[in-house]
Scaffold this active site. Structure first.
Site, PDB file in Angstrom:
ATOM      1  N   CYS A 258       0.848  -1.199   0.000  1.00 18.23           N
ATOM      2  CA  CYS A 258       0.000   0.000   0.000  1.00 18.23           C
ATOM      3  C   CYS A 258       0.882   1.246   0.000  1.00 18.23           C
ATOM      4  O   CYS A 258       0.940   1.977  -0.976  1.00 18.23           O
ATOM      5  CB  CYS A 258      -0.895   0.024   1.248  1.00 18.23           C
ATOM      6  SG  CYS A 258      -2.032  -1.339   1.320  1.00 18.23           S
TER       7      CYS A 258
HETATM    8  N1  SAJ Z   1       5.729   2.193   9.446  1.00 14.39           N
HETATM    9  C1  SAJ Z   1       6.743   2.909  10.094  1.00 14.39           C
HETATM   10  N2  SAJ Z   1       6.391   3.863  11.001  1.00 14.39           N
HETATM   11  C2  SAJ Z   1       5.074   4.127  11.284  1.00 14.39           C
HETATM   12  C3  SAJ Z   1       4.065   3.399  10.618  1.00 14.39           C
HETATM   13  C4  SAJ Z   1       4.419   2.441   9.714  1.00 14.39           C
HETATM   14  O1  SAJ Z   1       7.934   2.687   9.856  1.00 14.39           O
HETATM   15  O2  SAJ Z   1       4.826   4.999  12.126  1.00 14.39           O
HETATM   16  C5  SAJ Z   1       6.106   1.205   8.430  1.00 14.39           C
HETATM   17  C6  SAJ Z   1       5.683  -0.202   8.775  1.00 14.39           C
HETATM   18  O3  SAJ Z   1       6.698  -0.867   9.493  1.00 14.39           O
HETATM   19  C7  SAJ Z   1       5.486  -0.817   7.394  1.00 14.39           C
HETATM   20  C8  SAJ Z   1       5.029   0.351   6.542  1.00 14.39           C
HETATM   21  O4  SAJ Z   1       5.421   1.530   7.235  1.00 14.39           O
HETATM   22  O5  SAJ Z   1       6.701  -1.296   6.879  1.00 14.39           O
HETATM   23  C9  SAJ Z   1       3.528   0.389   6.271  1.00 14.39           C
HETATM   24  O6  SAJ Z   1       2.924   0.293   7.529  1.00 14.39           O
HETATM   25  P1  SAJ Z   1       1.355   0.664   7.720  1.00 14.39           P
HETATM   26  O7  SAJ Z   1       1.113   0.702   9.192  1.00 14.39           O
HETATM   27  O8  SAJ Z   1       0.991   1.859   6.948  1.00 14.39           O
HETATM   28  O9  SAJ Z   1       0.604  -0.634   7.189  1.00 14.39           O
HETATM   29  P2  SAJ Z   1       0.043  -0.963   5.745  1.00 14.39           P
HETATM   30  O10 SAJ Z   1       1.033  -0.776   4.682  1.00 14.39           O
HETATM   31  O11 SAJ Z   1      -0.612  -2.289   5.880  1.00 14.39           O
HETATM   32  O12 SAJ Z   1      -1.046   0.176   5.526  1.00 14.39           O
HETATM   33  C10 SAJ Z   1      -2.401  -0.159   5.670  1.00 14.39           C
HETATM   34  C11 SAJ Z   1      -3.118   0.934   4.921  1.00 14.39           C
HETATM   35  N3  SAJ Z   1      -4.470   0.493   4.729  1.00 14.39           N
HETATM   36  C12 SAJ Z   1      -5.012   0.616   3.504  1.00 14.39           C
HETATM   37  O13 SAJ Z   1      -4.399   1.080   2.552  1.00 14.39           O
HETATM   38  C13 SAJ Z   1      -6.397   0.148   3.371  1.00 14.39           C
HETATM   39  C14 SAJ Z   1      -3.075   2.236   5.698  1.00 14.39           C
HETATM   40  O14 SAJ Z   1      -3.973   3.179   5.086  1.00 14.39           O
HETATM   41  C15 SAJ Z   1      -3.485   2.007   7.125  1.00 14.39           C
HETATM   42  O15 SAJ Z   1      -3.461   3.247   7.830  1.00 14.39           O
HETATM   43  C16 SAJ Z   1      -2.491   1.034   7.748  1.00 14.39           C
HETATM   44  O16 SAJ Z   1      -2.720  -0.221   7.048  1.00 14.39           O
HETATM   45  C17 SAJ Z   1      -2.738   0.829   9.228  1.00 14.39           C
HETATM   46  O17 SAJ Z   1      -3.083   1.820   9.897  1.00 14.39           O
HETATM   47  O18 SAJ Z   1      -2.500  -0.303   9.678  1.00 14.39           O
END
Ligand code: SAJ
Length: 417
Positions: A258
């Site tokens: 994503c």
């Molecule tokens: N990450 C960081 N620091 C943070 C947050 C995330 O390094 O503060 C990294 C994570 O380790 C990962 C990547 O970013 O490698 C993405 O993490 P993510 O929490 O954004 O998870 P995703 O990629 O699964 O994003 C999904 C998205 N959902 C959809 O697109 C429907 C996002 O919009 C959501 O906000 C996110 O899940 C969520 O909140 O879990």
């Protein structure tokens, strides 16, 4: 309604099962015969759909899975939940196009087609509609069209699938009415917007926001370290402000299918439309993509302080999937960290409790269990993803040195990113 959900991945299967539970007659369509075989046997390969829920809708006859497009005939509403990957920075809409041709062959007047796959603003109107018209011989307006972005957060315990508000858009008021009516039976809250493009752009804004803000924290983390200031404490302190600040944390990079992907749809459209890049995406991409290098740089320095070189050192990486408790390896920064360390001559091992050790074949590192022996035997341990399954106490007690990328450990042998 007779509903077709085309694409039975983590989005399509969750939607299909939920719609079946809501009383619709659902056909889950996928071109992958192996997936269809597993689904028909009641084996769920999607983290958020339990085998029990799948078997219940199979047994009730509310849901069936097929790879045979002739079984799509007569649908009232079809949802497209197929992948939209990038190919060399450009959107690859081939899955949407082939799916549209298949559905178009069975599209009748007054039936609806909804796109859920993430793409740039204009995709539904400019790409999907013409193919549906061509394949059906009908005109949009005779059939209904909409866009409704998926907001599934794999493995999330806080926000369930049906409780997350669902954006809905239609190409015309009749489309909006019918499509919103369907989603109202599946989701607790639906939010209608005035155009297809608003819904398409809203989805990209959601993930652009996260991607850029994580990169800001990542870049400042490297400065804070050099200043000897604890970035984690500074973030917690900033987060005490109840408005105007969202808590993001530094990490070894930004993985998944994503965040590193969605913003690039906007970047591509910007270049197409205005002939210049979306600079924030370029910058955020650069910062996030260099975090694995920063992790390795910190390891080199730490081993150097112990009069060791990376070459020949045994390094245990904890967490290879793309985020905490995820089972997905796509775009995981951990595999980039491993690659860099292997290129420096390190003996790299990985512990990943969320995938079977047998899946190690596709990885570039041998998989081990994070036993006290493996931890103690490493010259350096790197906590990349703080999966709930890890025994962090055992890491803290047995590691001679840990680079903790998630600020979960403490001790003289621990350094945070
Ligand atoms: N990450 C960081 N620091 C943070 C947050 C995330 O390094 O503060 C990294 C994570 O380790 C990962 C990547 O970013 O490698 C993405 O993490 P993510 O929490 O954004 O998870 P995703 O990629 O699964 O994003 C999904 C998205 N959902 C959809 O697109 C429907 C996002 O919009 C959501 O906000 C996110 O899940 C969520 O909140 O879990």
């Amino acid at each position: 309604m007779k509903v077709v959900v085309a694409g039975q991945g983590y989005v399509g299967l969750a939607l299909a099962v939920r719609a079946a539970e809501a009383g619709h007659r659902v056909v889950g369509y996928d071109v992958d015969q192996h997936r269809i075989k597993m689904l028909t046997l009641g084996d769920s390969y999607v983290q958020d759909v339990s085998p029990e829920r799948l078997r219940a809708v199979l047994d009730s006859g509310a849901y069936s899975a097929t790879a045979d497009a002739t079984e799509l005939a007569g649908f009232d509403l079809a949802v497209i939940t197929v992948p939209t990957p990038l190919r060399d920075g450009a959107p690859d809409l081939s899955f949407i196009e082939s799916c549209a041709r298949t559905l178009g062959g069975h599209l009748r007047a007054d039936a609806a087609v909804v796109l859920e796959s993430t793409s740039y603003p204009g995709t539904t109107r400019e790409v999907l509609v013409p193919i549906l018209e061509e394949a059906s011989g009908l005109k949009a307006g005779d059939f209904l069209v909409g866009f409704s972005p998926e907001r599934i957060t794999p493995g999330s315990r806080r926000f369930s699938f049906e409780e997350t508000p669902k954006l809905v858009a239609g190409i015309d008021p009749r489309s909006l009415g019918v499509i919103k009516g369907f989603y109202d039976t599946v989701f607790g809250v639906t939010v209608q917007v005035s155009s297809l493009e608003v819904a398409e752009l809203a989805k990209l804004l959601e993930n652009l926001y996260r991607f850029v803000n994580i990169s800001v924290i990542n870049e400042v983390a490297t400065l804070a370290r050099s200043l000897g200031v604890d970035i984690w404490e500074a973030i917690d302190a900033a987060a005490t402000k109840p408005f105007g600040f969202t808590r993001f944390t530094p990490g070894p990079g930004v993985g998944g299918h994503c965040l590193p992907v969605d913003p690039l749809f906007l970047s591509w459209k910007m270049q197409e439309e205005l002939g210049r890049p979306l600079r924030f995406v370029e910058l955020a991409n650069d910062v996030n993509n260099h975090m694995p290098d920063y992790v390795v740089q910190r390891l080199v320095e730490a081993l150097h302080r112990r009069h060791r070189t990376v070459s020949g050192s045994r390094i245990l990486l904890l967490g290879l999937t793309y985020k905490i408790n995820a089972t997905d390896l796509r775009n995981s920064p951990s595999t980039r960290v491993a690659e860099l360390l292997i290129n420096l001559g390190a003996d790299v091992r990985g512990a990943e409790p969320n995938i079977p050790n047998s899946d190690g074949a596709e990885l570039n590192v041998p998989l081990v269990d994070a036993t006290p022996g493996e931890i103690a035997g490493a010259d350096a341990v790197v906590l990349l993803m703080d999966h709930s399954r890890f025994d962090l106490e055992a890491v803290q007690e047995n590691a001679s040195y840990v680079l903790d990328c998630r600020n979960r450990l403490s001790g003289a042998n621990v350094e945070v990113l």
